[in-house]
Write an enzyme that holds these catalytic residues in place. Structure first.
Site, PDB file in Angstrom:
ATOM      1  N   GLU A 209       0.807  -1.255   0.083  1.00  0.00           N
ATOM      2  CA  GLU A 209       0.138  -0.154   0.017  1.00  0.00           C
ATOM      3  C   GLU A 209       0.771   1.280  -0.150  1.00  0.00           C
ATOM      4  O   GLU A 209       0.196   2.287   0.263  1.00  0.00           O
ATOM      5  CB  GLU A 209      -0.895  -0.189   1.245  1.00  0.00           C
ATOM      6  N   LYS A 341     -15.798  -1.893   2.115  1.00  0.00           N
ATOM      7  CA  LYS A 341     -15.061  -2.164   1.166  1.00  0.00           C
ATOM      8  C   LYS A 341     -15.802  -2.673   0.072  1.00  0.00           C
ATOM      9  O   LYS A 341     -16.500  -3.890   0.200  1.00  0.00           O
ATOM     10  CB  LYS A 341     -13.846  -3.343   1.540  1.00  0.00           C
TER      11      LYS A 341
END
Length: 429
Positions: A209, A341
């Site tokens: 990330e 999500k």
């Protein structure tokens, strides 16, 4: 009224070099909406199913040609001639066609890519920005806010090849006046952190990330390095900038124990809750995600009772963007926030329902990327269009992360005076 005249699916790559699904929804007026499905590394056991081929001769078994075939075949046939603006009807039709609890037949990756592509096509057809169309679908037209970014600047756990057990160490520019100022603050801290790590002789390679992924003596050592970087950047920790953790505790939970192998420590639920409480007393940590295992609801209750009044406790693997599970958590007083999500549940409609349920119960909703991302920036529009108030989309490098921040900068510019940034007020505790 525009109609869907074609739907195309294809196999593309995500940020980890693994295949994922992209879908195009074409309308009779020539408009095309396109969207990609993301993919996670640390996943909840109750997430909707990401359909993979399992053919070891292609992409090590991670191909998505089955999901693509489902888009180009049954999903296309189902939705031809339909109104793209009726999001609920489109999503319900795909869910019914699948017929399983976890979208195992068609694949959540197939359904989601089409769901988001249809929303983008509908927004264009109505000459609306995507965030405005999402606000309309959410039943909150014209109600926007710019999210506080939770910037993951040290990566551990499943997102890095290092000895750090906690998966994400984040900074939140809660003292900023605008989103763009907050983004600048986070970026400056990120660059100062690189210098801090270099001065300690540590690796400055990045994880999935975009955060740094050095080997460190302890989780507390990671927090200390970030605190030093915040100070060197000229900001006050606890006022200008606060901290957040994603423990992803399910990844180091085994046989009733939380095993911090990087530190050589092991805890029961009570002990690990106390460990986390101690960190919040030594550092201005105002948000902890997945502090305990997804199945350890008794442990979650202990943690919520210990620090839930002052710390945002976010359920990711715990709730998997699923209203049935969230409802149970709300009734039992577990956590006080949900991570959102798209691909955990597999459609835009169900995602919006989870956000609405959370807000109605006084829980916060944190919009999130996955560790396997693409250039698709839909979550930026989702955060603004639902006025969620918080977004997790990684660090300040890697274009798969920065694409979301750049989209938020564009939206802030478009909204002008309506681009409200509430900072610390967005968080529980």
């Amino acid at each position: 009224m525009a109609k869907i005249v074609d739907i195309k699916g294809r196999e593309v790559l995500d940020s980890r070099g693994n295949p994922t699904v992209e879908a195009d929804v074409l309308l009779d007026n020539g408009i095309i909406g396109s969207a990609c499905a993301p993919s996670g590394a640390s996943t909840g056991s109750r997430e909707a199913l990401e359909l993979r081929d399992g053919d070891k001769s292609r992409y090590l078994g991670k191909g998505v040609l089955k999901a693509v075939a489902n888009i180009n075949g049954p999903i296309r046939e189902l939705l031809l001639g339909k109104d793209p603006s009726d999001q609920k009807a489109l999503d319900r039709a795909m869910i019914e066609l699948d017929g399983t609890e976890n979208k195992a037949k068609l694949g959540a990756n197939a359904i989601l890519a089409v769901s988001l592509a249809a929303a983008k096509a509908a927004a264009q057809d109505q000459d609306l920005p995507l965030y405005a169309h999402i606000a309309n679908l959410n039943g909150t037209p014209g109600q926007y806010s710019m999210p506080v970014p939770m910037m993951n600047i040290i990566n551990g756990g499943e997102h890095a090849d290092n000895n750090v057990d906690i998966q994400e160490f984040m900074v939140q520019p809660v003292g900023a006046k605008t989103f763009s100022d907050g983004l600048r603050m986070g970026t400056e801290i990120f660059h100062h952190l690189k210098a801090v790590l270099k001065a300690r002789g540590l690796n400055t390679a990045v994880g999935d990330e975009g955060g740094f992924a050095p080997n460190l003596a302890s989780n507390e050592d990671a927090l200390g390095a970030i605190a030093e970087a915040v100070e060197k950047a000229g900001y006050k920790l606890g006022t200008d900038v606060t901290l957040a953790l994603d423990c992803a505790a399910s990844e180091f939970y085994e046989d009733g124990k939380y095993n911090l192998s990087g530190e050589g420590k092991s805890f029961d639920a009570e002990g690990f809750a106390e460990y986390l409480k101690g960190l919040t007393e030594r550092f201005p940590i105002i948000s902890i995600e997945d502090g305990l295992d997804e199945s350890d609801w008794a442990g979650w209750k202990i943690l919520t009772d210990k620090i839930g009044e002052k710390v945002q406790l976010v359920g990711d693997d715990l709730f998997v963007t699923n209203t049935k599970i969230l409802k149970e958590g709300i009734e039992k007083g577990i956590g006080n926030s949900i991570l959102i999500k798209f691909n955990q549940i597999g459609s835009l409609t169900e995602t919006l329902e989870a956000i609405q349920m959370a807000k109605a119960a006084g829980y916060t909703a944190v919009i999130s990327h996955r560790s396997g991302e693409t250039e698709d920036s839909t979550i930026a529009d989702l955060a603004v269009g639902t006025a969620a108030g918080q977004i997790k989309t990684g660090s300040l490098c890697r274009s798969d992360r920065v694409s979301k921040y750049n989209q938020l900068l564009r939206i802030e510019e478009q909204l002008g005076a309506k681009a409200v940034y509430r900072g610390r007020a967005e968080f529980r505790g």
